[in-house]
Write a protein that holds these residues in place. Sequence first.
Motif, PDB file in Angstrom:
ATOM      1  N   TYR A   1      -1.038 -26.840  18.482  1.00 28.89           N
ATOM      2  CA  TYR A   1      -0.302 -26.315  19.245  1.00 28.89           C
ATOM      3  C   TYR A   1      -1.449 -25.508  20.187  1.00 28.89           C
ATOM      4  N   PHE A   2      -2.060 -24.927  20.841  1.00 29.50           N
ATOM      5  CA  PHE A   2      -2.341 -23.718  21.109  1.00 29.50           C
ATOM      6  C   PHE A   2      -2.025 -21.997  21.787  1.00 29.50           C
ATOM      7  N   LYS A   3      -1.991 -21.194  20.645  1.00 29.29           N
ATOM      8  CA  LYS A   3      -0.379 -20.810  21.349  1.00 29.29           C
ATOM      9  C   LYS A   3      -1.282 -19.574  21.099  1.00 29.29           C
ATOM     10  N   ASP A   4      -0.507 -19.144  22.578  1.00 27.92           N
ATOM     11  CA  ASP A   4      -1.070 -17.696  22.931  1.00 27.92           C
ATOM     12  C   ASP A   4      -2.618 -18.554  24.116  1.00 27.92           C
ATOM     13  N   LEU A   5      -3.156 -18.690  24.638  1.00 26.17           N
ATOM     14  CA  LEU A   5      -4.071 -19.146  24.813  1.00 26.17           C
ATOM     15  C   LEU A   5      -4.548 -18.469  26.588  1.00 26.17           C
TER      16      LEU A   5
ATOM     17  N   VAL B   1       3.177  -3.710  13.287  1.00 24.22           N
ATOM     18  CA  VAL B   1       2.404  -4.400  14.130  1.00 24.22           C
ATOM     19  C   VAL B   1       1.924  -5.160  14.245  1.00 24.22           C
ATOM     20  N   SER B   2       1.513  -6.490  14.401  1.00 24.90           N
ATOM     21  CA  SER B   2       0.528  -7.530  13.757  1.00 24.90           C
ATOM     22  C   SER B   2      -0.021  -7.367  14.864  1.00 24.90           C
ATOM     23  N   ILE B   3      -1.136  -8.000  14.867  1.00 24.42           N
ATOM     24  CA  ILE B   3      -2.489  -8.617  16.473  1.00 24.42           C
ATOM     25  C   ILE B   3      -3.485  -9.421  16.210  1.00 24.42           C
TER      26      ILE B   3
ATOM     27  N   ILE C   1     -13.237 -17.754  31.040  1.00 20.05           N
ATOM     28  CA  ILE C   1     -13.553 -17.372  29.357  1.00 20.05           C
ATOM     29  C   ILE C   1     -11.833 -16.859  29.501  1.00 20.05           C
ATOM     30  N   GLY C   2     -11.619 -17.736  27.920  1.00 18.80           N
ATOM     31  CA  GLY C   2     -10.673 -17.110  27.384  1.00 18.80           C
ATOM     32  C   GLY C   2      -9.708 -16.215  26.100  1.00 18.80           C
ATOM     33  N   GLU C   3      -8.736 -16.926  25.508  1.00 19.55           N
ATOM     34  CA  GLU C   3      -9.059 -16.125  23.812  1.00 19.55           C
ATOM     35  C   GLU C   3      -7.815 -16.530  23.628  1.00 19.55           C
ATOM     36  N   GLN C   4      -7.371 -16.889  22.377  1.00 20.22           N
ATOM     37  CA  GLN C   4      -6.131 -16.768  22.005  1.00 20.22           C
ATOM     38  C   GLN C   4      -5.764 -15.436  21.091  1.00 20.22           C
ATOM     39  N   SER C   5      -4.465 -14.701  21.835  1.00 22.27           N
ATOM     40  CA  SER C   5      -4.179 -13.494  21.546  1.00 22.27           C
ATOM     41  C   SER C   5      -2.449 -13.684  21.429  1.00 22.27           C
ATOM     42  N   ASN C   6      -2.025 -12.576  20.670  1.00 21.90           N
ATOM     43  CA  ASN C   6      -0.756 -12.591  20.229  1.00 21.90           C
ATOM     44  C   ASN C   6      -0.567 -11.132  19.838  1.00 21.90           C
ATOM     45  N   LEU C   7       0.394  -9.831  20.201  1.00 20.54           N
ATOM     46  CA  LEU C   7       1.078  -8.885  19.532  1.00 20.54           C
ATOM     47  C   LEU C   7       2.567  -9.428  18.927  1.00 20.54           C
TER      48      LEU C   7
END
Length: 536
Positions: A349-353, A392-394, A369-375
């Motif tokens: 499961y590709f979270k937050d791409l 808060v975790s990034i 170009i993309g990145e998996q990022s999540n706050l």
Amino acid sequence: MKYNFLILLLILMLQLSGQEAKLSDNFILQIGEEYEETVGGVTEFYSYKQNVIKLANHNGYDLVIQKLDPLTLKEVERIEKVNFFKGVKKGKFRSVMQVADKAVFFFHFWDKKNKKTLINVRTVSLTTLEVSDFRTVLNVKGEISIHSFNFKTSFDERKLVILYKLKSQKGKGLKNVDRFSIHVFDDNVDEIWNKDVNLPYMKTISMNLDFSIDNDGSFYFLTRVYEDEKSKKKKPFLNPNSHIELLELHKDSDEFISSKIEVQDYFVDMASIGQAPEDGVVVTGTLGKTFYVKKKESLLTPIGFFFAKYDKDNGLKKVNSYDFSDKILNKYKEDKRLKKNEVSKFGAYFKDLKINNLVYSDDGSILLIGEQSNLSSRNVISASIGYTHTSVSIRFDDIFIAKILADGTLGWLRRLPKQQRVDNRGASEMSFEYVGLNDHHYLFYQDHIANLNRPEDESPSPLWDLTTGYLMAYRINDATGVVKKEAVFNFADVNNGKKLEDFITDNILRISGSEIVIEGFNGDDKDFLVKVTAKK
């Protein structure tokens, strides 16, 4: 036993020293002389006409303007504007961005006496370093929050749009419709056109995803439209009972032109508007399918991506879609970042791409170009002092980069391992910066040395400590997509024991076809420049 322990300790130290020595020979480093430090919450770098311009607030309310020579790496001019950010009638600082040949500072001011909200600007010329007087570019009746205003420039940075939300109109069917005010400006920040518009869908069945402006000054909204109100309430983000629409608004029209974005058998997940060098825009995002982990609970896994070009003459062109290969989906033998329910028959499961960067080439090809990022945030209860605070975790994880050829076919696709974590602090040191050098694609980011030679099928260990680590680079051959991972320098020892602190990824500047510059802090009271020249 003590003797054996010392032997093991010696072996470990030798291994670590070996890792320290594994810097790439592809880079030449030059260290500039130190100059007076500037400290503040606003720090902007611009590469303009063979000079590096730095703008930073200092001592709270002052603005320091610096001209730095990328050849000698020296500070050649320094101007201090006292109380630049201070003044009741100026308003609170909101944002800064480049518009043509100037940096534009935006200030929000509530005129209580006249019951109006003002947006004031002050500009700094990137050529002469001259600072303009304050002037009002937006005058709105009523009080509007500072955070309601959004700013974006066009691809060529010669058009600017200010967008803010209005109260819905009264009347049958209008109170549930989102209403926005759009103001478009030229490169002198003079208004070209403005409109107050209602979106074509009720907010109970729609969600606004993104907005943009093209070089011609046309405005665009990207919206998710649901089949019904129940669909949005049930799962607003991962609901396949919805579709994406691109809405275009011309300055000479009062109605949106709507284009539906669909890919057969797929659900459009994350989507955003990318700007284009010609008039029009590009829409990109990930594609997915749902799988069920329980009878009534489903997760969506991205298993591909898409992009579509839009121009005024032809409207939305073909939506090009591409599947992630099994090698991309199941890159790691074991990915400790995933929970058990985040793996399906489609793969991990590709979270937050999020695909959020487009690079155009003269041959008509495009890099996505993309990145998996999540706050995320959570409440933490401290038993010792008896209060609750929010942590808060990034997260900034793997990078995805794909080359789409001029005919729309996929040239190559790569998934580049990375795992960065930040808790309760700013994230400016994290993520990555794309730079094109010597006909190669470079992705610079911060990491620790242990990940340099980690096997490709092994997930990376996380970087937590922002005060340590190395500047790393993924170097990608444009024609073949072959990737090489390289260590550029050690932040704790850039050159002969000199450390570089306060690294900010976004402030990496390309100054030529083979060079970048980075500003660092020596840990005491001086700043300095580092020039990195790529041989290949």
